[in-house]
Motif scaffolding. Structure first.
Motif, short mmCIF file in Angstrom:
data_model
loop_
_atom_site.label_atom_id
_atom_site.label_comp_id
_atom_site.label_asym_id
_atom_site.label_seq_id
_atom_site.Cartn_x
_atom_site.Cartn_y
_atom_site.Cartn_z
N GLN A 198 -37.33 6.25 35.77
CA GLN A 198 -38.56 6.40 36.59
C GLN A 198 -38.72 8.26 36.61
O GLN A 198 -37.67 8.88 36.90
CB GLN A 198 -38.22 5.89 38.05
CG GLN A 198 -39.64 6.33 38.77
CD GLN A 198 -39.59 5.66 40.07
OE1 GLN A 198 -38.57 5.53 40.79
NE2 GLN A 198 -40.65 5.37 40.66
N HIS A 199 -39.80 8.50 36.28
CA HIS A 199 -40.24 10.06 36.21
C HIS A 199 -40.35 10.50 37.49
O HIS A 199 -40.29 9.85 38.62
CB HIS A 199 -41.27 10.17 35.44
CG HIS A 199 -41.40 9.74 33.90
ND1 HIS A 199 -41.99 10.52 32.83
CD2 HIS A 199 -40.94 8.74 33.13
CE1 HIS A 199 -41.83 9.93 31.84
NE2 HIS A 199 -41.10 8.76 32.05
N ASP A 200 -40.22 11.93 37.47
CA ASP A 200 -40.24 12.76 38.91
C ASP A 200 -41.56 12.62 39.68
O ASP A 200 -41.61 12.40 40.83
CB ASP A 200 -40.03 14.28 38.39
CG ASP A 200 -38.75 14.52 38.02
OD1 ASP A 200 -37.65 13.54 38.16
OD2 ASP A 200 -38.50 15.39 37.23
N ASP A 201 -42.51 11.93 38.60
CA ASP A 201 -43.90 11.87 39.26
C ASP A 201 -44.00 10.42 40.00
O ASP A 201 -45.04 10.08 40.70
CB ASP A 201 -45.13 12.24 38.43
CG ASP A 201 -45.02 11.34 37.14
OD1 ASP A 201 -44.29 10.27 37.32
OD2 ASP A 201 -45.76 11.70 36.33
N ALA A 227 -46.18 -2.03 34.74
CA ALA A 227 -45.22 -3.17 34.19
C ALA A 227 -43.80 -2.73 34.64
O ALA A 227 -43.00 -3.63 35.16
CB ALA A 227 -45.08 -2.79 32.59
N ALA A 228 -43.50 -1.58 34.88
CA ALA A 228 -42.07 -1.31 35.53
C ALA A 228 -42.01 -1.78 36.80
O ALA A 228 -40.81 -2.20 37.38
CB ALA A 228 -41.78 0.39 35.35
N MET A 229 -42.90 -1.42 37.80
CA MET A 229 -43.09 -2.04 39.06
C MET A 229 -43.04 -3.25 39.25
O MET A 229 -42.15 -3.74 40.04
CB MET A 229 -44.34 -1.41 39.68
CG MET A 229 -44.78 -0.19 40.07
SD MET A 229 -46.25 0.05 40.88
CE MET A 229 -46.24 -0.74 42.37
N ALA A 230 -43.70 -4.08 38.24
CA ALA A 230 -43.57 -5.70 38.44
C ALA A 230 -42.05 -6.21 38.02
O ALA A 230 -41.56 -6.88 38.64
CB ALA A 230 -44.74 -6.23 37.31
N GLN A 246 -42.82 5.31 45.72
CA GLN A 246 -43.20 6.61 44.74
C GLN A 246 -43.97 6.02 43.89
O GLN A 246 -45.00 6.66 43.34
CB GLN A 246 -41.88 7.06 44.21
CG GLN A 246 -40.92 7.83 45.44
CD GLN A 246 -39.63 8.39 44.81
OE1 GLN A 246 -39.24 8.00 43.62
NE2 GLN A 246 -38.93 9.03 45.41
N ALA A 247 -43.75 4.78 43.19
CA ALA A 247 -44.64 4.37 42.16
C ALA A 247 -46.16 4.05 42.54
O ALA A 247 -47.09 4.40 42.03
CB ALA A 247 -44.28 3.12 41.28
#
Length: 470
Positions: A198-201, A227-230, A246-247
């Motif tokens: 997961q990126h800093d943003d 996609a990563a959240m899912a 955060q996402a």
């Protein structure tokens, strides 16, 4: 290689807390009404039916329109009910199952995302992905891409989307009874890699950034964030988790006030909006809540509906386009219908059609694969696809483990076991022996772990987990 961004299409999204969009009851402040969404869904399904080939196909040897199956399922249309000219002998599910069963599918040089795509769409079509045919087990195919040197990654780790879609496929494609088929140890390994990238943003991209300050500090994209959240949520991570929060904040920050679009790295487009919405929906987050309503009163769903041709049903890829895009339409309809990257198949309306189709037993003499994990209870998880040729309609755990010694991919999943033949309780695996209350136990398709014995019956497509513990 990474999945094409027009192909990385859509994780099971049926948590009890699904937002009001999926339930068909929208809050008063949402600008897209239930009636508008229902019309969009009906028109979108009609458009997707026009994409079917005269032979009943949606897919070929490579990337094509098979992502329609997860969109159909989300919209409540069974894939087996989709047939050209009403010719049920050419229904889309049967044709797709035949394709997946062929020895030339997906290509001479397959990558892990081929099998992940197949798993997600087979599941939505009502084809058990582990039991496509006597020779095809898509879950085992995915297991074969486990990265032994980097546990938790599937396929080359640099192409991080292979790991994201492994989590989506293995967590989203449930058993026919609706249960998880893979062990918790494997899910935990996947979740750890998802979190580490997961990126800093707050978002993600298709590239690996774990351990790279520069990569972690780079900009994320909408598509892979959805996609990563899912992937996290179908793996059991709650939407109150810090990484999901955060996402969510990342997506909210990308909203365009006047339209409700997400400002993607690829520019404002329908596919990215669809992916972002599906990530939210997979996590039970309403894309028409106050958090995702702009000051001008627009939501991401509004943007999709504004880019749909009426009543033809297709969606533009970009607002400036002058025609419908098949891929954008698949992404958009799936999101409008409240689906994620796959959905459980609806009950068919075609007379005599079943909700599920699956190979019921091994075909003696036909080579096949089984998915196997071996957990030593001390953090040493091994994952592999075991190739073997059964001699009957069922086999045994001992026979599968014996085959894994020489025909497991990646190699080293099983290096030896005791006893090495016959029947009886398995006392040692990979040099680790039963000791006191700590013993080797086995589970099939997510069932409870019980004593591991060589004679334990194993059927076609069974996902096998071996674990040492109390």
């Amino acid at each position: 290689m990474p999945l094409s961004r027009t192909s990385r299409r859509l994780a099971l999204a049926t948590p009890a807390a699904l937002g009001a969009l999926a339930l068909g009851v929208l809050p008063a402040f949402a600008t897209s009404t239930p009636a508008q969404i229902a019309t969009s869904r009906t028109n979108g399904v009609a458009y997707l039916k026009t994409l079917q080939g005269a032979d009943g196909s949606y897919a070929g040897s490579g990337l094509s329109n098979e992502w329609a199956f997860s969109a159909f399922a989300a919209a409540g249309t069974a894939v087996v009910d989709v047939a050209p000219g009403g010719d049920t002998t050419k229904n889309a599910r049967t044709v797709y199952r035949t394709l997946l069963s062929g020895s030339t599918w997906p290509s001479a040089s397959p990558v892990v995302t081929d099998y992940e795509r197949g798993t997600l769409n087979a599941y939505a079509a009502g084809i058990d992905p582990a039991r496509v045919s006597a020779s095809r087990n898509l879950i085992a195919d995915i297991y074969g891409y486990w990265q032994t040197a980097e546990p938790g990654y599937f396929g080359p780790s640099a192409n991080f989307n292979g790991t994201v879609f492994a989590a989506l496929a293995l967590g989203g494609a449930k058993t026919q009874a609706g249960g998880g088929r893979v062990p918790q140890a494997l899910t935990d390994a996947l979740v750890a890699r998802l979190r580490a990238n997961q990126h800093d943003d707050g978002g993600w991209t298709y590239q690996k950034v774990e351990g790279s300050p520069t990569g972690l500090g780079s900009a994320s994209d909408i598509d892979m964030t959805g996609a990563a959240m899912a992937a996290l949520c179908v793996s059991g991570v709650p939407n109150t988790d810090t990484d999901i929060v955060q996402a969510k904040a990342f997506l909210k920050d990308k909203l365009v006030d006047g339209t409700g679009a997400f400002n993607s790295l690829y520019g404002v487009n329908t596919s990215s909006n669809g992916w972002g919405i599906s990530g939210l929906e997979a996590c039970g987050i309403d894309p028409q809540s106050t958090d995702f309503t702009t000051p001008s009163g627009k939501t991401p769903v509004d943007f999709l509906l504004a880019n749909q041709y009426k009543p033809a049903g297709g969606f533009k890829y970009k607002p400036t386009d002058t025609g419908a895009s098949a891929y954008a339409s698949l992404d958009a309809l799936r999101a409008v219908a409240g689906g994620g990257f796959t959905s459980a198949p609806p009950v068919p309306v075609t007379s005599g059609a079943t909700r599920w189709v699956a190979q019921s037993s091994f075909a003696s003499g036909t080579a096949t694969r089984l998915a196997l994990t071996v957990d030593d209870g001390a953090g040493g998880l091994k994952v592999c696809s075991v190739s073997f040729t059964p001699t009957g309609t069922t086999t045994t755990l001992g026979a599968v483990l014996d085959a894994a010694v020489t025909a497991g991919a990646p190699a080293g999943c099983v290096t030896g076991l005791t006893p090495s033949s016959g029947t009886g309780t398995i006392t040692t695996v990979n040099g680790k022996a039963n000791s006191g209350s700590g013993t080797w136990k086995a589970s099939v398709d997510g069932s409870a772990f019980t004593a591991a014995t060589r004679e334990k019956s194993i059927g076609v497509g069974d996902t096998i987990a071996l674990r040492w513990g109390v």
